[in-house]
Design an enzyme around this catalytic site. Structure first.
Site, PDB file in Angstrom:
ATOM      1  N   LYS A 134      15.084  19.629 -14.608  1.00 40.91           N
ATOM      2  CA  LYS A 134      16.325  18.879 -14.797  1.00 40.91           C
ATOM      3  C   LYS A 134      16.027  17.490 -15.333  1.00 40.91           C
ATOM      4  O   LYS A 134      14.983  16.917 -15.019  1.00 40.91           O
ATOM      5  CB  LYS A 134      17.034  18.699 -13.436  1.00 40.91           C
ATOM      6  CG  LYS A 134      17.732  19.914 -12.905  1.00 40.91           C
ATOM      7  CD  LYS A 134      18.439  19.584 -11.580  1.00 40.91           C
ATOM      8  CE  LYS A 134      19.068  20.816 -10.973  1.00 40.91           C
ATOM      9  NZ  LYS A 134      20.185  21.368 -11.755  1.00 40.91           N
ATOM     10  N   ARG A 191      21.333  31.936  -7.990  1.00 44.07           N
ATOM     11  CA  ARG A 191      21.746  33.345  -8.081  1.00 44.07           C
ATOM     12  C   ARG A 191      20.572  34.287  -7.787  1.00 44.07           C
ATOM     13  O   ARG A 191      20.788  35.416  -7.354  1.00 44.07           O
ATOM     14  CB  ARG A 191      22.365  33.608  -9.463  1.00 44.07           C
ATOM     15  CG  ARG A 191      21.422  33.390 -10.618  1.00 44.07           C
ATOM     16  CD  ARG A 191      22.167  33.225 -11.936  1.00 44.07           C
ATOM     17  NE  ARG A 191      22.759  31.888 -12.090  1.00 44.07           N
ATOM     18  CZ  ARG A 191      23.511  31.513 -13.114  1.00 44.07           C
ATOM     19  NH1 ARG A 191      23.791  32.374 -14.082  1.00 44.07           N
ATOM     20  NH2 ARG A 191      23.990  30.287 -13.188  1.00 44.07           N
TER      21      ARG A 191
END
Ligand code: BES
Ligand code: ZN
Ligand code: ZN
Length: 503
Positions: free
Chosen positions: A281, A355
């Site tokens: 990130k 996920r």
């Protein structure tokens, strides 16, 4: 926490440092406020008009007064407009939040508050009392463990004398009790979330779950990284492999009083820090990524509450816990992994890690339990935070019955949900050329929150399923008086209401 004691004494005989009234703007002053005015400030009504006490909900006056030898502060807080026939309970929450924040600013430790008439809000007395207990302590919470300057700290342990007339004292007491149980766990959950990632790794969070189980008689099963790898939980393995800290897979089980009760699974994303992994990130996006275990925290906190409130429903709480870090051993973009249910996924972006761990948790839930529903809570996508901002979570489900139950729980609890479209057309976004599915959506279909929801749906078989993306609502919610900086604990109140009213 705000310690609340009931009192039926006249408000002026209180020993509290302050007296508070939450009022509608029409100045139709309650009898006891008129008494206060007569005794300590006859010109009160004129003063209120002069001060334009007609602002928006939560606006307030703080008036220092003397009564004999005692000096106290009178807080008057706007609860609603004159034209309001019914006042929303959320206005009450915010007015109460403003009161607590004002007390803390003024270093005032005690207040006498007249509980407003519950019919004002079209609710029953027990619920109003419960909400009072929850919101007062939510508002008093602040994460200040690491602040050494005493002047910057506020007192979080306030006391409130709640003035009621004798009617419905029993219901009010029950409501307060229930609210206190809820908010004790809620503030605990917020503290876990606010703790920096170095103090709260998967090991510590799993330990908290064990403590809850031991204290309240839940069954706990915890798998370590070796066991996770051996069981074929390829999603959790792939996320955790880059981290120096082991992962954990935590299961808490609550058993209903009746054997025939329905069974529901709560699943929570527990990334104790999300660096993005090798798909790292940018610095600014990483700043608050200790919050990425908010779903897991809320789920386990809800279990602590429910173990005390004893609903007639079996609940399985599953929280996969891991860090997401880059390293020489980390999962690489392009890797293909295999989940607990045998399905495979291409990992194109290691920052879509939530996920992956949830896929194993959902697969485990549907394989080992006969479930009536699964609800997951996850800080899953920036896309959801952009779409809805900090005030509503994104709810995705193809099961209208479950959606209705969640919407009802949302209304009662104050944890707001907004249903997003969850149409099969979006499924095409997560196709992969080389595996069953891909962990990021296609550029053409976009809708990142929804396509993440469809990724998860691959792992729940036929069980009614709802996914709540809480990326926007879990942390730093502005302009709501009873929240403030840091963790909100979103989801705990919602899950508690859902379980308590399960149909
Ligand atoms: N934990 C983040 C999502 C997030 C963003 C939570 C902001 C809280 C606040 C999640 O793991 C993530 O990085 N998602 C990616 C997915 C993308 C790579 C498909 C995102 O939203 O950018
Ligand atoms: Zn991520
Ligand atoms: Zn994440």
């Amino acid at each position: 926490m705000v310690r609340i004691q009931l009192s039926d004494k006249a408000i002026l005989s209180t020993k509290a440092q302050s007296i508070a009234y939450l009022l509608r703007q029409d100045f139709s002053m309650p009898h006891s406020l008129l008494e206060v005015a007569q005794t300590a400030f006859p010109a009160l009504t004129t003063y209120m008009k002069q001060m334009h006490f007609t602002g928006k909900v939560g606006d307030a006056l703080a008036i220092p007064l003397a009564h004999g030898e005692t000096i106290f502060t009178l807080f008057l807080i706007v609860l609603g407009k004159e034209s309001d026939k019914k006042i929303e309970i959320e206005s009450y929450r915010r007015a109460l939040g403003s009161l607590i924040k004002m007390m803390q600013q003024r270093k005032m430790d005690s207040v006498a508050l007249r509980l407003p008439n519950h019919q004002f809000f079209d609710v029953d007395a027990a619920y109003l009392a419960e909400q009072t207990a929850i919101v007062a302590s939510m508002a008093s919470y602040r994460f200040d463990d690491f602040i050494t300057n005493k002047d910057r700290k506020v007192n979080q342990n306030l006391s409130m004398e709640l003035i009621i007339d004798n009617a419905q004292q029993k219901e009010i007491e029950q409501g307060l009790k229930r609210g206190t149980i809820i908010v004790e766990s809620l503030n605990k959950v917020r503290h876990w979330i606010d703790l920096p990632a170095k103090y709260l790794t998967p090991l510590e969070l799993a330990e908290k779950a064990t403590q809850i189980a031991d204290r309240f008689g839940l069954r706990a099963t915890i798998f370590n990284e070796q066991e996770v790898n051996a069981m074929g939980m390829g999603g959790l393995s792939a996320v955790s492999v880059g981290s120096e800290v082991d992962c954990r897979f935590v299961i808490l089980e609550y058993q209903a009083p009746e054997k025939s009760a329905p069974t529901v699974a709560f699943v929570g994303k527990g990334i104790t820090f999300d660096s993005g992994g090798l798909s790292i990130k940018p610095a600014a996006a990483m700043e608050t990524m200790k919050e990425d275990m908010s779903g897991a925290a809320a789920v386990n906190g809800a279990m602590e509450v429910l173990a005390q409130l004893n609903p007639n429903i079996n609940i399985v709480a599953i929280t996969p816990l891991s860090e997401n870090m880059p390293s020489g051993k980390a999962t690489k973009p392009g890797d293909i992994i295999r989940f607990y249910n045998g399905k495979t996924a291409e990992v194109k972006n290691t920052d879509a890690e939530g996920r992956l761990i949830l896929a194993d948790a959902l697969s485990y839930a549907v394989k080992h339990y006969k479930l009536d529903a699964i609800v997951d809570l996850a800080t899953l996508t920036g896309a959801c935070a952009y779409a809805l901002g900090p005030y509503f979570s994104g709810m995705m489900s193809q099961h209208d019955g479950l959606v209705q139950q969640l919407e009802a729980a949302s209304k009662r609890s104050g944890d707001r949900v907004w249903r997003l479209p969850f149409d099969n057309d979006y499924k095409a976004a997560i196709k992969s050329e080389v595996a069953d599915i891909c962990n990021i959506g296609s550029q053409t279909i976009k809708a990142g929150a929804i396509t993440a929801g469809f990724f998860l749906q691959n792992f729940v078989d036929e069980v009614p399923f709802a996914h709540l993306d809480i990326a926007g609502v879990a942390y730093d919610v502005p302009n709501i008086s009873y929240l403030g900086v840091g963790a909100t604990g979103y989801g705990l109140r919602l899950l508690v209401e859902l379980a308590m009213n399960w149909k």
